[in-house]
Design a protein around this motif. Structure first.
Motif, short mmCIF file in Angstrom:
data_model
loop_
_atom_site.label_atom_id
_atom_site.label_comp_id
_atom_site.label_asym_id
_atom_site.label_seq_id
_atom_site.Cartn_x
_atom_site.Cartn_y
_atom_site.Cartn_z
N ASP A 124 2.46 -6.14 6.37
CA ASP A 124 2.16 -4.88 5.66
C ASP A 124 0.67 -4.77 5.31
O ASP A 124 0.09 -3.69 5.39
CB ASP A 124 3.02 -4.80 4.40
CG ASP A 124 2.74 -3.54 3.61
OD1 ASP A 124 3.10 -2.46 4.10
OD2 ASP A 124 2.14 -3.63 2.52
N ASP A 125 0.06 -5.89 4.92
CA ASP A 125 -1.36 -5.85 4.56
C ASP A 125 -2.24 -5.54 5.77
O ASP A 125 -3.31 -4.94 5.63
CB ASP A 125 -1.79 -7.17 3.89
CG ASP A 125 -1.29 -7.24 2.46
OD1 ASP A 125 -0.93 -6.19 1.89
OD2 ASP A 125 -1.25 -8.36 1.89
N ASP A 161 -1.56 -1.71 6.26
CA ASP A 161 -2.22 -0.93 5.21
C ASP A 161 -3.72 -1.22 5.09
O ASP A 161 -4.40 -0.66 4.23
CB ASP A 161 -1.57 -1.21 3.84
CG ASP A 161 -0.19 -0.60 3.74
OD1 ASP A 161 0.17 0.22 4.61
OD2 ASP A 161 0.55 -0.94 2.79
N ARG A 221 -3.99 -8.92 -2.27
CA ARG A 221 -2.55 -9.01 -2.49
C ARG A 221 -2.38 -9.72 -3.81
O ARG A 221 -2.83 -10.85 -3.97
CB ARG A 221 -1.90 -9.75 -1.31
CG ARG A 221 -0.46 -10.15 -1.47
CD ARG A 221 0.54 -9.03 -1.62
NE ARG A 221 0.59 -8.04 -0.55
CZ ARG A 221 1.32 -6.91 -0.67
NH1 ARG A 221 2.00 -6.64 -1.77
NH2 ARG A 221 1.31 -6.04 0.31
MG MG Z 1 1.06 -2.26 1.40
#
Ligand code: MG
Ligand code: FPP
Length: 300
Positions: free
Chosen positions: A69-70, A73, A78
């Motif tokens: 996801d990082d 995105d 995090r």
């Molecule tokens: Mg994210």
């Protein structure tokens, strides 16, 4: 919580089993999360070798999905620490995610078949949720159903599966616990989406009202859009995916208050949270009800 340390140790053992010093190095750079899913599993099914392993598998899947996801995105941080993609590159983050993810699945093959099926299936839903999340940020989404379906898949499915798997292991009512997990996950995501608007950037640890700038039309925006006249609808849409100045941010907030979009979003999250608690009311598990109540009865 001593048993959460056992989960952390178990995850480390699984990573060590991969026999790759680099993976262990990367693992030590990950920041710790709240381990919500493990807490649920342990509260439902108690502490045993089997439940600790299940928690470790679920947390590794969760970490893998965040590593991916990082990248998706393009996130630099995090949980307040630099993300793996920021420290190294996208490739490292994706491949280390794959290592955690595949190791978790290797361990799943050693577990009860129904538990393994439940968890594995939720990862497909998780991935579908992420795909839809990305696609929903392409243009202004005004469909509440699409939003609900996306947050179910992206956030609630793994929580639902964790609660259901814990119920299967402990011989409890799996459908009731699945419903508890699902509604807890939905309420959790909705509250997260509301706090993006109601809390300041210092509390959030990131700019406030970032979701809308990033293309996410979350529940308060959806309810607001439905309640605006056509002129104001166009005005709101014109602020979509652009950095908001002070006046624009305060216009949105004022309209959310005037139309009750904000209080109704909070009420909706709380009502789904209450449904979660009701699903397991016959289980008399006050701690599980407590987790939910603490989440929904908070300062917005
Ligand atoms: Mg994210
Ligand atoms: C965070 O969303 C992301 C998720 C909850 C799920 C991501 C799922 C995948 C990438 C697919 C699954 C892949 C594997 C390998 C298991 P967010 O961006 O809204 O939240 P954030 O603010 O915490 O980043």
């Amino acid at each position: 919580m001593e048993e959460l340390n056992q989960v952390k140790q178990q995850i480390k053992t699984f990573v060590k089993d991969c026999n790759d010093p680099r993976s262990l190095e990367l693992f030590d750079l990950l920041s710790e999360g709240k381990m919500l899913r493990s807490k649920l599993i342990l509260k439902i099914a108690g502490v045993s070798d089997e439940t600790i392993k299940l928690c470790a598998v679920v947390e590794m899947i969760q970490s893998a999905s965040l590593l991916h996801d990082d990248v998706i995105d393009e996130a630099d941080t995090r949980r307040g620490k630099p993300s793996i993609n920021a420290l190294f590159d996208n490739k490292t983050s994706i491949m280390f995610g794959d290592i955690l993810y595949s190791k978790a699945f290797t361990q799943l093959t050693q577990m009860d078949k129904e538990v393994a099926y439940t968890i594995a299936n939720s990862v497909t839903l998780l991935s579908i949720g992420e795909l839809h999340d990305v696609e929903l940020t392409n243009s202004f989404n005004s469909s509440y159903d699409k939003y609900l379906n996306m947050i179910y898949n992206k956030t609630a499915s793994l929580i639902e599966a964790s609660a259901k798997a814990a119920a299967i292991i402990s011989g409890k009512d799996k459908e009731a616990f699945a419903l508890y997990g699902k509604n807890l996950g939905l309420a959790f995501q909705m509250i997260d989406d509301i706090l993006d608007i109601t809390q300041d950037s210092a509390t959030l640890g990131k700019p406030a009202m970032l979701d809308f700038v990033e293309g996410k039309v979350t529940i308060p925006y959806l309810l607001l859009w439905e309640r605006l006249d056509s002129e104001d609808k166009i005005k709101l849409e014109s602020m979509y995916k652009v950095p908001l100045d002070k006046d624009q941010a305060s216009w949105i907030k004022t309209k959310m208050n005037d139309t009750q979009a904000l209080v109704d979003s909070i009420a909706q999250a709380q009502s789904i949270g209450t449904e979660a608690v009701e699903a397991i009311s016959s289980e008399n598990n006050t701690e599980l009800s407590g987790i939910m109540m603490a989440m929904i009865q908070r300062e917005f």
